[in-house]
Scaffold this motif. Sequence first.
Motif, short mmCIF file in Angstrom:
data_model
loop_
_atom_site.label_atom_id
_atom_site.label_comp_id
_atom_site.label_asym_id
_atom_site.label_seq_id
_atom_site.Cartn_x
_atom_site.Cartn_y
_atom_site.Cartn_z
N GLN A 131 -0.74 14.28 -23.73
CA GLN A 131 -1.42 14.61 -22.48
C GLN A 131 -1.64 13.44 -21.54
N MET A 132 -1.95 12.27 -22.09
CA MET A 132 -2.42 11.15 -21.27
C MET A 132 -1.41 10.02 -21.24
N ASN A 133 -1.70 9.03 -20.41
CA ASN A 133 -0.86 7.84 -20.33
C ASN A 133 -1.71 6.64 -19.92
N VAL A 134 -1.10 5.48 -19.90
CA VAL A 134 -1.77 4.24 -19.52
C VAL A 134 -0.96 3.59 -18.42
N LEU A 135 -1.54 3.52 -17.23
CA LEU A 135 -0.85 2.96 -16.07
C LEU A 135 -1.68 1.82 -15.49
N GLU A 136 -1.02 0.74 -15.13
CA GLU A 136 -1.69 -0.33 -14.40
C GLU A 136 -1.38 -0.13 -12.92
N VAL A 137 -2.44 -0.16 -12.11
CA VAL A 137 -2.30 0.06 -10.67
C VAL A 137 -3.05 -1.05 -9.93
N ASN A 138 -2.89 -1.07 -8.61
CA ASN A 138 -3.66 -2.03 -7.82
C ASN A 138 -5.06 -1.46 -7.54
N LYS A 139 -5.90 -2.25 -6.91
CA LYS A 139 -7.30 -1.85 -6.70
C LYS A 139 -7.41 -0.58 -5.85
N THR A 140 -6.62 -0.47 -4.82
CA THR A 140 -6.68 0.71 -3.94
C THR A 140 -6.27 1.97 -4.70
N GLU A 141 -5.19 1.89 -5.45
CA GLU A 141 -4.74 3.04 -6.23
C GLU A 141 -5.77 3.39 -7.31
N TYR A 142 -6.42 2.39 -7.86
CA TYR A 142 -7.47 2.60 -8.85
C TYR A 142 -8.63 3.38 -8.23
N GLU A 143 -9.07 2.93 -7.08
CA GLU A 143 -10.21 3.59 -6.41
C GLU A 143 -9.87 5.01 -6.00
N ASN A 144 -8.61 5.28 -5.65
CA ASN A 144 -8.19 6.61 -5.21
C ASN A 144 -7.57 7.46 -6.32
N CYS A 145 -7.52 6.92 -7.54
CA CYS A 145 -6.89 7.63 -8.67
C CYS A 145 -5.47 8.07 -8.35
N ASN A 146 -4.72 7.19 -7.71
CA ASN A 146 -3.35 7.50 -7.34
C ASN A 146 -2.39 6.86 -8.35
N SER A 147 -1.66 7.67 -9.06
CA SER A 147 -0.74 7.17 -10.08
C SER A 147 0.72 7.27 -9.66
N ASP A 148 0.97 7.49 -8.38
CA ASP A 148 2.34 7.68 -7.91
C ASP A 148 3.21 6.43 -8.03
N GLN A 149 2.64 5.25 -7.78
CA GLN A 149 3.42 4.01 -7.83
C GLN A 149 2.69 2.96 -8.68
N PRO A 150 2.71 3.13 -9.99
CA PRO A 150 2.01 2.16 -10.84
C PRO A 150 2.72 0.81 -10.85
N LEU A 151 1.95 -0.24 -11.04
CA LEU A 151 2.53 -1.57 -11.20
C LEU A 151 3.26 -1.67 -12.53
N HIS A 152 2.70 -1.00 -13.54
CA HIS A 152 3.30 -1.02 -14.87
C HIS A 152 2.88 0.23 -15.63
N ASN A 153 3.82 0.82 -16.33
CA ASN A 153 3.54 1.97 -17.18
C ASN A 153 3.60 1.48 -18.63
N PHE A 154 2.43 1.42 -19.28
CA PHE A 154 2.36 0.93 -20.66
C PHE A 154 2.57 2.04 -21.68
N THR A 155 2.79 3.24 -21.23
CA THR A 155 2.92 4.38 -22.12
C THR A 155 4.22 4.29 -22.91
N THR A 156 4.11 4.25 -24.23
CA THR A 156 5.30 4.17 -25.06
C THR A 156 5.62 5.51 -25.72
N GLY A 157 4.70 6.44 -25.61
CA GLY A 157 4.92 7.75 -26.22
C GLY A 157 4.28 7.89 -27.58
#
Length: 179
Positions: free
Chosen positions: A72-98
């Motif tokens: 169900q879930m994943n781990v995404l690193e985002v910038n501060k603006t995307e963090y504040e807006n909960c926007n996962s469209d353009q993550p800096l890094h996707n740490f999800t390995t499955g």
Amino acid sequence: MQVLRTRVGGVWLLVAAAAAAVMLTAMPEVSATRWTVGGKMGWTTNVNYTMWAEGKHFYYDDWLFFVYDRNQMNVLEVNKTEYENCNSDQPLHNFTTGAGRDVVHLNVTRPYYFISGKGFCYGGMKLAIHVRHLPPPPSASPFNATSSALRSSYIAHTPFVLTAVFAIAALREAFCRFW
């Protein structure tokens, strides 16, 4: 002749053990912390990660360990603006390995912003931390009396002195047994 070889070998073994003890105590202690994000709850909904991170100190070379439902879930690193807006469209890094057990090495001193996409960020699955360099060890501040300053310097060297004393005692014992 065999007895002599055994005794000489024993002496070298003691010398090597003493040298290893001296080297190990002379090395600086370095340890990184492995943080399980959310503690026993893990990376899931209904956890306040701001409160979880409060009071914790994250340092260079620490690790974040995310444990979550991989379906169900994943781990995404985002910038501060995307963090504040909960926007996962353009993550800096996707740490999800499955696997649902993802590790993030904090190897840069800076702010980090993590969210879970798929709408879970709106339910609180977001973490902001600031990674710093490990502070230097505290220096001994001298007291008014000079004897206190001398005593603190002796205390600081105690592990090295004790190690040297034990190493010398071991060498003496080995030498006495040999001869």
